[in-house]
Scaffold this motif. Structure first.
Motif, mmCIF file in Angstrom:
data_model
loop_
_atom_site.group_PDB
_atom_site.id
_atom_site.type_symbol
_atom_site.label_atom_id
_atom_site.label_comp_id
_atom_site.label_asym_id
_atom_site.label_seq_id
_atom_site.Cartn_x
_atom_site.Cartn_y
_atom_site.Cartn_z
ATOM 1 N N ILE A 1 0.833 -1.206 0.000
ATOM 2 C CA ILE A 1 0.000 0.000 0.000
ATOM 3 C C ILE A 1 0.872 1.262 0.000
ATOM 4 O O ILE A 1 0.637 2.197 -0.767
ATOM 5 C CB ILE A 1 -0.966 -0.004 1.220
ATOM 6 C CG1 ILE A 1 -1.947 -1.167 1.069
ATOM 7 C CG2 ILE A 1 -1.721 1.326 1.325
ATOM 8 C CD1 ILE A 1 -2.797 -1.442 2.290
ATOM 9 N N ILE A 2 1.918 1.268 0.846
ATOM 10 C CA ILE A 2 2.805 2.430 0.898
ATOM 11 C C ILE A 2 3.505 2.634 -0.452
ATOM 12 O O ILE A 2 3.554 3.741 -0.994
ATOM 13 C CB ILE A 2 3.866 2.268 2.018
ATOM 14 C CG1 ILE A 2 3.172 2.246 3.387
ATOM 15 C CG2 ILE A 2 4.884 3.417 1.974
ATOM 16 C CD1 ILE A 2 4.101 1.914 4.534
ATOM 17 N N ALA A 3 4.022 1.531 -1.023
ATOM 18 C CA ALA A 3 4.732 1.618 -2.300
ATOM 19 C C ALA A 3 3.801 2.111 -3.406
ATOM 20 O O ALA A 3 4.170 2.957 -4.231
ATOM 21 C CB ALA A 3 5.323 0.256 -2.665
ATOM 22 N N PHE A 4 2.580 1.594 -3.417
ATOM 23 C CA PHE A 4 1.600 1.979 -4.434
ATOM 24 C C PHE A 4 1.270 3.475 -4.319
ATOM 25 O O PHE A 4 1.195 4.195 -5.322
ATOM 26 C CB PHE A 4 0.331 1.127 -4.278
ATOM 27 C CG PHE A 4 -0.701 1.385 -5.342
ATOM 28 C CD1 PHE A 4 -0.509 0.924 -6.639
ATOM 29 C CD2 PHE A 4 -1.874 2.081 -5.051
ATOM 30 C CE1 PHE A 4 -1.456 1.157 -7.624
ATOM 31 C CE2 PHE A 4 -2.823 2.322 -6.033
ATOM 32 C CZ PHE A 4 -2.618 1.855 -7.316
ATOM 33 N N LYS B 1 0.619 8.692 -6.072
ATOM 34 C CA LYS B 1 0.388 10.065 -5.608
ATOM 35 C C LYS B 1 1.631 10.930 -5.734
ATOM 36 O O LYS B 1 1.564 12.079 -6.137
ATOM 37 C CB LYS B 1 -0.066 10.044 -4.137
ATOM 38 C CG LYS B 1 -1.580 10.156 -3.987
ATOM 39 C CD LYS B 1 -1.952 10.382 -2.552
ATOM 40 C CE LYS B 1 -2.570 11.744 -2.350
ATOM 41 N NZ LYS B 1 -3.235 11.830 -1.027
ATOM 42 N N TYR B 2 2.782 10.352 -5.379
ATOM 43 C CA TYR B 2 3.980 11.178 -5.311
ATOM 44 C C TYR B 2 4.937 10.956 -6.483
ATOM 45 O O TYR B 2 6.015 11.531 -6.521
ATOM 46 C CB TYR B 2 4.680 10.957 -3.965
ATOM 47 C CG TYR B 2 3.766 11.263 -2.810
ATOM 48 C CD1 TYR B 2 3.446 12.579 -2.474
ATOM 49 C CD2 TYR B 2 3.149 10.239 -2.087
ATOM 50 C CE1 TYR B 2 2.584 12.870 -1.445
ATOM 51 C CE2 TYR B 2 2.271 10.519 -1.052
ATOM 52 C CZ TYR B 2 1.990 11.844 -0.728
ATOM 53 O OH TYR B 2 1.125 12.128 0.284
ATOM 54 N N ASN C 1 0.317 -0.325 -10.410
ATOM 55 C CA ASN C 1 0.251 1.052 -10.891
ATOM 56 C C ASN C 1 0.140 1.112 -12.417
ATOM 57 O O ASN C 1 -0.715 1.816 -12.970
ATOM 58 C CB ASN C 1 1.490 1.802 -10.401
ATOM 59 C CG ASN C 1 1.474 3.254 -10.803
ATOM 60 O OD1 ASN C 1 0.406 3.872 -10.858
ATOM 61 N ND2 ASN C 1 2.629 3.805 -11.096
ATOM 62 N N VAL C 2 0.992 0.340 -13.107
ATOM 63 C CA VAL C 2 0.982 0.359 -14.567
ATOM 64 C C VAL C 2 -0.304 -0.266 -15.116
ATOM 65 O O VAL C 2 -0.902 0.244 -16.067
ATOM 66 C CB VAL C 2 2.242 -0.347 -15.128
ATOM 67 C CG1 VAL C 2 2.122 -0.564 -16.614
ATOM 68 C CG2 VAL C 2 3.484 0.469 -14.819
ATOM 69 N N ILE C 3 -0.736 -1.381 -14.503
ATOM 70 C CA ILE C 3 -1.974 -2.047 -14.937
ATOM 71 C C ILE C 3 -3.156 -1.083 -14.824
ATOM 72 O O ILE C 3 -4.016 -1.011 -15.708
ATOM 73 C CB ILE C 3 -2.225 -3.316 -14.073
ATOM 74 C CG1 ILE C 3 -1.266 -4.420 -14.491
ATOM 75 C CG2 ILE C 3 -3.662 -3.804 -14.196
ATOM 76 C CD1 ILE C 3 -1.513 -4.980 -15.861
ATOM 77 N N PHE C 4 -3.183 -0.336 -13.730
ATOM 78 C CA PHE C 4 -4.215 0.672 -13.488
ATOM 79 C C PHE C 4 -4.321 1.621 -14.688
ATOM 80 O O PHE C 4 -5.385 1.848 -15.246
ATOM 81 C CB PHE C 4 -3.798 1.455 -12.235
ATOM 82 C CG PHE C 4 -4.932 2.046 -11.469
ATOM 83 C CD1 PHE C 4 -5.598 1.291 -10.519
ATOM 84 C CD2 PHE C 4 -5.320 3.367 -11.679
ATOM 85 C CE1 PHE C 4 -6.640 1.838 -9.800
ATOM 86 C CE2 PHE C 4 -6.360 3.926 -10.960
ATOM 87 C CZ PHE C 4 -7.021 3.154 -10.019
#
Lengths: 189, 188
Positions: A156-159, A164-165, B132-135
């Protein structure tokens, strides 16, 4: 000459590795353990294990490992070039065809079908990794299954850092590894 | 002279990028794809998102390792045959180095708790990158509002993740569905 033999054996492996990853394991084993007897089955099993914890495709890793063992660094280079040569030839031919015909209507249709499949396959690979990281041996019992809560929090933190950042992805992977090492020192992981 | 400088800069970026990406490709060939997407599509803007997926599909359909095949295709796209050879070199060098070193003392390496923790942590990082990329990719695909795309997306995921269907079969079926869908739309 051994360098040419290495090249040829791994050229064949490269040519017949279709479908990737684990589909190629029996093929590699047959050629280098059974036919050529360059390494033992035990050594081959170790190569597979090493491949799982180090970067790089199993075919490349096997080529390097076997090449080094049989003929030192020159052997490693020869076997590695052998395993990638079919890829170079076929990729260059395919790329030329793709850029020549990509705007043809029929090919457009096929490609439109392939794109979501590729996205799904990347997602499936991610899901497998996620499951593997989540259900490590140490963790908290949730509904009868051992779940690694630390791994979930880290994901979750990595995502969040990525989304976001906009933190660089390689940096995120590297830092996640570092945090895990620190946590394991403290005894949390 | 200026043109040559630009070419050299492109080639340097290619080899540096593929080397770093390959060094962080832990957990199988597909892991390199989101990393490439992030680098070449989102950061450098050299390739557009659809073309990237096409190149991965091509890389998957031919013999050889996916990471290697896709690297060669991207290199060719960006800088011709020289580019293809450069990205190939960048991609195979990290595993060559790691395996050569590790093959000398892999037993102690394999059972080391620090290595264990490092690998688990990096795996977790990789999961976040893929998510992230899949999103972003799914968001792009859904813009088309084509139900066949959604069917292929869900069907291929279920087939690959739950039923372990061979990727070649998945690719073939998806290509056929795309072809039929195209004909159907063309005829309407």
């Amino acid at each position: 000459m051994i360098l040419i033999e290495l090249f040829w054996a791994f050229f064949k492996i490269g040519l017949f590795t279709i479908g990737g990853g684990y589909a190629s394991l029996p093929l590699i084993e047959n050629e280098i353990v059974d036919v050529q007897a360059w390494i033992t089955l035990q050594e081959y099993t170790d190569v597979v294990t090493i491949s799982q914890i180090t970067p790089g495709p199993i075919a490349i890793n096997s080529a390097t490992f076997v090449g080094t063992k049989v003929a030192g660094f020159a052997g490693a280079v020869s076997a590695t070039i052998g395993v990638v040569t079919p890829s170079i030839i076929i990729a260059l031919l395919l790329a030329r065809m793709y850029y020549k015909y990509r705007n043809v209507d029929t090919l457009q249709g096929v490609l439109a079908g392939l794109r979501p499949a590729v996205v799904a396959l990347i997602g499936a690979a991610g899901a497998s990794l996620f499951v593997a990281a989540l259900f490590q041996t140490d963790g908290v019992q949730v509904a009868g299954v051992t779940v690694n809560l630390v791994a979930i929090v880290l994901v979750i933190i990595a995502f969040t850092a990525l989304r976001k950042y906009k933190v660089d992805s390689i940096l995120v992977i590297f830092l996640s590894g570092l945090v895990a090492v620190v946590l394991s020192f403290i005894g949390i992981l | 002279m200026k043109e040559e400088d630009k070419k050299l800069a492109t080639c340097l970026t290619l080899i540096k990028s593929t080397f770093v990406l390959s060094a962080f490709t832990i957990g199988g060939g597909y892991v390199i794809v989101p990393l490439m997407q992030k680098k070449f599509v989102e950061e450098l803007g050299w390739i557009d998102s659809e073309e990237m997926l096409d190149l991965v599909a091509l890389g998957q359909s031919m013999p050889g390792a996916l990471a290697v095949n896709t690297s060669i295709l991207i290199g060719y796209r960006v800088a011709g045959v020289a580019g293809a050879l450069i990205t190939l070199l960048g991609t195979i060098t990290p595993p060559l180095i790691f395996i050569t070193i590790i093959s000398y003392f892999y037993m102690s390496f394999r059972d080391n708790p620090i290595v264990d923790a490092l690998m688990l942590g990096m795996q977790v990082g990789v999961v976040a990158v893929i998510l992230n990329v899949i999103f972003n990719m799914v968001k792009d695909l859904l813009k088309r509002k084509d139900p066949v795309v959604v069917i292929i997306l869900i069907g291929a995921f279920v087939a690959g993740f739950i039923f372990d269907v061979n990727v070649i079969v998945i690719i073939l079926v998806a290509g056929m569905l795309g072809f039929i869908n195209n004909r159907r739309k063309g005829g309407a």
